[in-house]
Design a protein around this motif. Structure first.
Motif, PDB file in Angstrom:
ATOM      1  N   PRO A  79      19.692  48.384  16.632  1.00 26.74           N
ATOM      2  CA  PRO A  79      19.178  47.014  16.642  1.00 26.74           C
ATOM      3  C   PRO A  79      18.634  46.665  18.015  1.00 26.74           C
ATOM      4  O   PRO A  79      18.899  47.363  18.999  1.00 26.74           O
ATOM      5  N   GLU A  80      17.854  45.594  18.059  1.00 25.90           N
ATOM      6  CA  GLU A  80      17.349  45.144  19.353  1.00 25.90           C
ATOM      7  C   GLU A  80      18.218  44.038  19.907  1.00 25.90           C
ATOM      8  O   GLU A  80      18.153  43.715  21.088  1.00 25.90           O
ATOM      9  N   LEU A  81      19.009  43.437  18.990  1.00 23.17           N
ATOM     10  CA  LEU A  81      19.832  42.312  19.413  1.00 23.17           C
ATOM     11  C   LEU A  81      21.201  42.427  18.756  1.00 23.17           C
ATOM     12  O   LEU A  81      21.297  42.704  17.564  1.00 23.17           O
ATOM     13  N   ILE A  82      22.254  42.233  19.562  1.00 18.70           N
ATOM     14  CA  ILE A  82      23.603  42.213  18.986  1.00 18.70           C
ATOM     15  C   ILE A  82      24.251  40.872  19.313  1.00 18.70           C
ATOM     16  O   ILE A  82      24.122  40.366  20.436  1.00 18.70           O
ATOM     17  N   LEU A  83      24.910  40.287  18.305  1.00 15.12           N
ATOM     18  CA  LEU A  83      25.685  39.079  18.551  1.00 15.12           C
ATOM     19  C   LEU A  83      27.140  39.488  18.726  1.00 15.12           C
ATOM     20  O   LEU A  83      27.702  40.141  17.855  1.00 15.12           O
ATOM     21  N   PHE A  84      27.719  39.127  19.858  1.00 15.06           N
ATOM     22  CA  PHE A  84      29.148  39.356  20.048  1.00 15.06           C
ATOM     23  C   PHE A  84      29.857  38.031  19.826  1.00 15.06           C
ATOM     24  O   PHE A  84      29.799  37.141  20.674  1.00 15.06           O
ATOM     25  N   ASP A  85      30.490  37.889  18.676  1.00 18.59           N
ATOM     26  CA  ASP A  85      31.100  36.616  18.308  1.00 18.59           C
ATOM     27  C   ASP A  85      32.584  36.642  18.689  1.00 18.59           C
ATOM     28  O   ASP A  85      33.407  37.132  17.944  1.00 18.59           O
ATOM     29  N   GLU A  86      32.916  36.122  19.854  1.00 19.96           N
ATOM     30  CA  GLU A  86      34.292  36.151  20.373  1.00 19.96           C
ATOM     31  C   GLU A  86      34.845  37.585  20.316  1.00 19.96           C
ATOM     32  O   GLU A  86      36.014  37.807  20.005  1.00 19.96           O
ATOM     33  N   ALA A  87      33.979  38.554  20.657  1.00 18.07           N
ATOM     34  CA  ALA A  87      34.319  39.942  20.364  1.00 18.07           C
ATOM     35  C   ALA A  87      35.477  40.490  21.197  1.00 18.07           C
ATOM     36  O   ALA A  87      36.041  41.519  20.849  1.00 18.07           O
ATOM     37  N   VAL A  88      35.829  39.829  22.301  1.00 20.70           N
ATOM     38  CA  VAL A  88      36.945  40.361  23.092  1.00 20.70           C
ATOM     39  C   VAL A  88      38.118  39.388  23.145  1.00 20.70           C
ATOM     40  O   VAL A  88      39.104  39.624  23.826  1.00 20.70           O
ATOM     41  N   SER A  89      38.022  38.294  22.375  1.00 18.19           N
ATOM     42  CA  SER A  89      39.033  37.231  22.504  1.00 18.19           C
ATOM     43  C   SER A  89      40.403  37.649  22.004  1.00 18.19           C
ATOM     44  O   SER A  89      41.409  37.096  22.426  1.00 18.19           O
ATOM     45  N   ALA A  90      40.455  38.620  21.075  1.00 22.55           N
ATOM     46  CA  ALA A  90      41.754  38.990  20.512  1.00 22.55           C
ATOM     47  C   ALA A  90      42.392  40.140  21.279  1.00 22.55           C
ATOM     48  O   ALA A  90      43.432  40.638  20.885  1.00 22.55           O
ATOM     49  N   LEU A  91      41.779  40.573  22.370  1.00 26.62           N
ATOM     50  CA  LEU A  91      42.257  41.786  23.045  1.00 26.62           C
ATOM     51  C   LEU A  91      43.062  41.453  24.302  1.00 26.62           C
ATOM     52  O   LEU A  91      42.843  40.430  24.945  1.00 26.62           O
ATOM     53  N   ASP A  92      43.972  42.346  24.642  1.00 30.12           N
ATOM     54  CA  ASP A  92      44.701  42.224  25.901  1.00 30.12           C
ATOM     55  C   ASP A  92      43.749  42.434  27.074  1.00 30.12           C
ATOM     56  O   ASP A  92      42.729  43.113  26.937  1.00 30.12           O
ATOM     57  N   VAL A  93      44.118  41.893  28.224  1.00 32.79           N
ATOM     58  CA  VAL A  93      43.169  41.883  29.350  1.00 32.79           C
ATOM     59  C   VAL A  93      42.630  43.253  29.738  1.00 32.79           C
ATOM     60  O   VAL A  93      41.445  43.401  30.001  1.00 32.79           O
ATOM     61  N   ARG A  94      43.524  44.249  29.769  1.00 27.50           N
ATOM     62  CA  ARG A  94      43.029  45.554  30.242  1.00 27.50           C
ATOM     63  C   ARG A  94      42.061  46.163  29.241  1.00 27.50           C
ATOM     64  O   ARG A  94      41.043  46.731  29.604  1.00 27.50           O
ATOM     65  N   VAL A  95      42.365  46.031  27.955  1.00 24.76           N
ATOM     66  CA  VAL A  95      41.463  46.536  26.923  1.00 24.76           C
ATOM     67  C   VAL A  95      40.160  45.747  26.953  1.00 24.76           C
ATOM     68  O   VAL A  95      39.073  46.291  26.821  1.00 24.76           O
TER      69      VAL A  95
END
Lengths: 271, 314, 540
Positions: free
Chosen positions: C437-453
């Protein structure tokens, strides 16, 4: 509870096996009348005794199992075959007019217990096993439609469905490819429960004369015949009833066992 | 609250209307003409026509439907084809056997299921829970009419505590209740088993909710959280089942009447089927469906009484 | 003098060790933060103190509150402590209250219990105390009557009710388990202020459990860092943050402040254009015959994403972020305006356009059908391509994207339950990449992860944008994350974009009052990070 699964499967296969065996062999014939041997208590020659015509109860139970299982199974098939697609469609169009119609239709059918449907059908077309199948089957439709819709609605909220939509898949395709497989366990478990309820309903209908007609033996019919003889020969009433209880118990235990065995949450806990 | 009640009332009216159309249509497709059936094959054409007009069969179907419905609203269910007496009169006596029987059984089922379900949930995994669950497993598998026969065998024939059947009428209340007791017990036990299981699992579900932990953090004991917080929340799924069970109990009552020779709707309807007295069948079925829909309406109102979220919503 | 003294606490559940030899103490009026990643045992420490451990839990050691060892108390004795000497506040205000009871009833409940054989409070005096306490937590009964039900309150208000329940008997110790994690930043700031004031006013001890080091730095006097059930470091907050003796503390700290290395890319012509988009939702009728009122979730929203650009979108819950995302993906229709990609209208039925835009969702656990293998999961978007590769080419494409997200091509044959949350987000990114794709939407894509991950995933995103020349829209409620991963940012409030501009400019010199409010409310890690560390080194 591996125990309930094992016990349920054993009981169920015992009855299904007996029903299948009855096609090729029964201890005695079930059409002949032998007044001399009537109302014998269980003994070595008639393991479960004889009825008021002198027929062997074990043979009657075996052939009767055939009727019960056939009626209940076809009725479950009917309910699943119509209810599941309706539920899937309603969930895919949640909140739309189609969903509304399906759900209101379900509520309406719930107001007609199987017996009432059977009464209506029999009043119009006369009694018979087919009526019992239709009556029980119609009542099964909303059961499966509701279950499917409820399960599907919560699945539609999941991100993997959203991902499939982003991948351009149609609602119908998503329903078949993603929703249905994830509901399979639920439907199998409910299927066994409805199967057992079908056995009970069939017995009730043929007891009041709205189910299978003589000479087709059925457990409910046997109980109706036995009613006047309860005082003199209790075994003719006790034995067909025990058959119903054991068959239904077996199916319910099987359903419970399957639910535990198929539940991924429970499975995950055991390594 | 009023708006919620109104919306439920509207859906009650719609359900009834649709149900009446369905019942009417099903009976309409029945082959044969009631009038010629009643008069036999040798009937004169003019007597036939007279009877047809007396029974209201000579008008278009749509008119007949509206006559039927408006008649029912006014308490007039038409004339029995077989007995030439008003159907309403035939039904009303019988209804006062079947309906009280179903309600009696419902009451018993609830009375048995509540303590059993709460006990099983409170003592989850303990001996009392396991024995309650085993008993319900057996109860669910019990066909009520067979259980009724066993009750007759034991309590009426062997112990002679109850009579084996018949109904003395409501003029002497205690003996009427006594006559309905064995049938009600036979109907109630299997439903009580189902209700116990539903209540237990609803309670166990609510006991996992966050607000139960909050209540424990306030210092409530396990028992207090169960009674004060879990039970009322668990009531919502239980009410649904109670509503559904009423329709099973009503249908079950019709079957059980056969075991106890009770003069209820069951007797009437099976007799009418064999005599092809379709107008009686039609009316009884409509009445049964009305009762079920009404009870479900009451259950909807009960939801609102339990759940404030429903009251504030339209 | 200590209020709570936990000594050598070990805990196992069904034989699995959860906590090992944990010792920590809290003085009256002191705030101790227990911090660590998920599974570190923070919440279990709280539940052990409350005596509310799950079944099968076994403890050794001592939890002394004012000299009484709580672990030795019987269940009835413990009930007398709970809500009385110890109060607790939970993470999820939406479910922490009984939906069927009024808030007044629930707050008063603990007063009406018989404690230590004493008679419960009379209803009249209980009512006065409930009114006072609710006023104290910012819910004066004149504004929020006691007869309200939980569903009639906002999340922040509900959390205030939970706090009122916990403090109404003036407990000596308050335990708060991630009390602000489920709340918006502005609400979070208010709740943190409230907790801090209550601790000072009542001289309570507060055990604050949080994964968020920035929150810790704002509120805690002392901090204990947990990893896998063990305290690796504890001390005064300032000292721990300055010195970071333990490598794990350093790693957490670094990950919390992590900014991905974004390479400079030239920006080109607009790729995605959102022009005057609005979206209405019908609401419940107010009267039987009135027309349905409409709720306007998006109000005349316009912006461009240019080719090569990495755009951020921040806003609180209910700001319209999700509605906008769904409209951009073509999942929901718009009520007005239009969205075009490469000059063509976005349309559910136009796969050619849709394959140019993919999405990564928030929840790594619900993003995949558990019944399919990874290879099938990530190749699902091939459905959008007429010329999708088949057979060997397909396998090669799958292997390539798996490698691109640092997984092994052999992972394609596994089911999703074999992977951790971070690995699942990598797989989600692989799925988004597969149609090139030319465009990716990251919808809260890291919100559920621990800080280091989270830091690793952010690095991966930055790396992929460089390698594939990707443009993306990064949607998040977390301002610090957006700051580290975007060139330009938009701020959304109540369905409108109130401010947009280069990321650093918006964050350093916000022009809109709402942006200023958001930035002021967002907890920040103090600046004595790397600079302080280098000074320390210089001194030795």
């Amino acid at each position: 509870m591996r125990l309930s699964l094992a016990l349920g499967a054993t009981l169920t296969s015992l009855f299904v096996g007996a029903a299948l065996l009855s096609f090729i062999w029964t201890p005695y014939g079930i059409t002949g009348v032998n007044i001399a041997a009537r109302l014998h208590s269980p003994d070595m020659s008639n393991l479960l005794g004889t009825d008021h015509f002198g027929r062997d109860l074990l043979s009657m139970i075996m052939v009767g199992a055939r009727t019960s299982i056939a009626v209940a199974l076809i009725a479950v098939g009917l309910g699943m075959g119509l209810g599941v697609p309706l539920g899937l469609t309603a969930a895919a169009r949640a909140g739309g007019w189609l969903d509304e119609i399906v759900m209101r239709g379900n509520d309406l059918i719930f107001a007609f217990p199987s017996l009432v449907i059977a009464i209506l059908i029999t009043a119009v077309f006369g009694p018979g096993a087919v009526n019992a199948i239709i009556a029980i089957g119609i009542f099964n439709i909303p059961v499966f439609a509701r279950l499917t819709r409820g399960g599907a609605l919560s699945l539609w909220q999941r991100d993997f469905i959203l991902a499939a939509r982003v991948a351009g898949k149609s609602a119908a395709r998503i329903s078949v490819e993603h929703i249905l497989p994830n509901l399979a366990n639920l439907l199998i478990v409910q299927g066994t429960i409805q199967f057992s309820l079908g056995i009970l309903a069939e017995a009730g209908l043929s007891y009041v004369g709205l189910g299978a007609q003589p000479p087709i033996p059925s457990w409910g019919r046997m109980l109706a015949d036995a009613q006047t003889m309860v005082a003199i020969a209790p075994h003719v009433a006790v034995i067909p009833g025990m058959a119903i209880v054991l068959m239904v118990l077996g199916l319910n235990l099987l359903g419970d066992g399957l639910r535990d065995a198929l539940d991924p949450r429970l499975r995950g806990r055991k390594p | 609250m009023l708006r919620y009640a109104l919306s439920r009332l509207t859906s009650l009216a719609i359900s009834l209307a649709v149900a009446s159309v369905v019942i009417f249509l099903v009976v309409e497709v029945a082959p044969g003409d009631p009038a010629s059936y009643m008069l036999g094959i040798n009937a004169q054409p003019d007597t036939l026509a007279a009877l047809r007009s007396e029974l209201g069969l000579d008008v278009p179907k749509i008119t007949r439907y509206f006559n039927w419905v408006t008649g029912m609203l006014a308490g007039d269910f038409g004339m029995s084809y077989t007995y030439r007496t008003p159907v309403s009169q035939m039904i009303s006596d019988r209804l006062w056997v079947s309906l009280p029987l179903a309600l009696y059984a419902l009451g018993l089922a609830v009375l048995i299921a509540f303590p059993a379900g709460v006990l099983a949930a409170a003592r989850r995994g303990k001996t009392s829970d396991i024995s309650v669950m085993a008993a319900t497993q057996l109860g669910i598998a019990l066909p009520n009419f067979w259980f009724a026969m066993l009750l007759v065998l034991f309590f009426a024939i062997n112990l002679r505590w109850f009579s084996a059947g018949g109904f003395p009428g409501w003029s002497y209340f205690p003996s009427a209740i006594k006559a309905l007791t064995l049938p009600a017990v036979a109907l109630a036990l299997p439903q009580a088993a189902i209700l116990t299981r539903v209540l237990r699992s609803a309670l166990l579900d609510t006991l996992h909710e966050d607000y139960i932990r909050t209540a424990r953090a306030k210092g409530l004991t396990r028992r207090q959280t169960l009674w004060r917080h879990a039970l009322r929340n668990a009531l919502i799924p239980v009410l649904t089942i109670i509503g559904l069970q009423f329709s099973f109990l009503l249908a079950g009552a019709i079957i059980i009447e056969q075991v106890f020779y009770l003069p209820g709707l069951g007797r009437l309807v099976f007799q009418s089927i064999s005599q092809r007295d379709l107008i009686v069948v039609e009316s009884v079925v409509m009445l049964l469906v009305f009762a079920v829909i009404l009870v479900n309406f009451l259950v909807d109102l009960a939801y609102a009484a339990v759940d404030p979220r429903l009251r504030s919503r339209a | 003098m200590t209020l709570l003294n936990i000594r050598n606490l070990s805990l196992s559940i069904h034989g699995t060790p959860i906590l090992r030899d944990l010792s920590v103490s809290i003085a009256p009026g002191e705030i101790l933060a227990l911090t660590g990643e998920s599974g570190s045992g923070k919440s279990m420490t709280a539940l052990a103190t409350m005596g509310l451990l799950p079944q099968g839990a076994e403890t050794t050691g001592e939890i002394a509150l004012n000299g009484t060892d709580l672990l030795q108390l019987s269940e009835p004795q413990m009930c007398n402590q709970r809500g009385n000497t110890i109060g607790m506040v939970f993470q999820e205000p939406m479910t922490a209250l009984n939906p069927l009871q009024t808030i007044g009833h629930q707050v008063a409940e603990t007063l009406r219990l018989r404690r230590n054989g004493e008679a419960p409070m009379t209803p009249a005096s209980a009512r006065d105390l409930v009114r006072d306490t609710l006023t104290r937590v910012g819910l004066p009964p004149e504004k929020v009557p006691l007869t309200r039900f939980p569903h009639e309150l906002s999340g922040g208000q509900r959390q205030r009710v939970v706090i009122a329940m916990a403090i109404i008997r003036r407990p000596a110790l308050l335990i708060a388990d991630e009390p602000t994690t489920a709340l918006d930043v502005t609400t979070q700031a208010q709740i943190l202020d409230l907790l801090r004031d209550l601790v000072r006013d009542f001289a309570m001890g507060l055990m604050m459990i949080t994964h968020d080091l920035a929150v810790v730095s704002q509120i805690a006097d002392r901090i204990a860092v947990l990893r896998k059930g063990e305290i690796v470091e504890q001390g005064l907050t300032d000292d721990v943050f300055r010195q970071r003796r333990h490598p794990y503390t350093r790693a957490l700290f670094a990950a919390s402040r992590h900014r991905a290395q974004l390479c400079d890319v030239p920006v080109h012509e607009p790729l995605l254009r959102v022009q005057n988009v609005s979206r209405d939702y019908p609401m419940k009728r107010t009267g039987l015959f009135q027309p349905r009122p409409r709720f306007r979730a998006l109000k005349d929203v316009s912006f461009d994403i240019r080719r090569g650009e990495r755009l951020g979108l921040v806003g609180e819950s209910g700001s319209g972020k999700s509605t906008l995302t769904r409209a951009m993906l073509g999942l929901d229709p718009v009520s007005g305006g239009q969205i075009t990609l490469d000059g063509r209208l976005i349309d559910v039925n136009n796969p050619a356009t849709r394959r140019k835009m993919q999405v990564v969702f928030q929840d790594p656990y619900s993003s995949f059908n558990p019944r399919h293998r990874v290879a099938r999961l990530i190749s699902e978007p091939f459905h959008l391509m007429d010329d999708a590769p088949t057979a060997a080419a397909r396998d090669a494409a799958i292997a390539e994207v798996l490698t691109a997200v640092d997984l092994s091509p052999s992972d394609g044959a596994k089911y999703i339950h074999a992977f951790s949350g971070g690995q699942r987000q990598r797989i989600a990114i692989a799925r988004a990449l597969i149609t090139r794709p030319e465009l990716i939407l990251f919808d809260e894509a890291v919100s559920a992860l621990d800080v280091r991950v989270r830091a690793q995933i952010l690095d991966l995103i930055a790396d992929l944008s460089r390698r594939y020349g990707l443009s993306y829209l990064f949607i998040s409620h977390d301002l610090s994350v957006v700051r580290g991963i975007t060139d330009r940012v938009m701020v959304m409030q109540a369905g409108e974009i109130v401010e947009q501009g280069p990321t650093d400019q918006v964050f350093d010199a916000p022009s809109h009052p709402y942006t200023r409010k958001l930035i002021a409310a967002a907890p920040r890690l103090p600046a004595f990070g790397d600079e302080a560390l280098s000074t320390d080194r210089g001194m030795t």
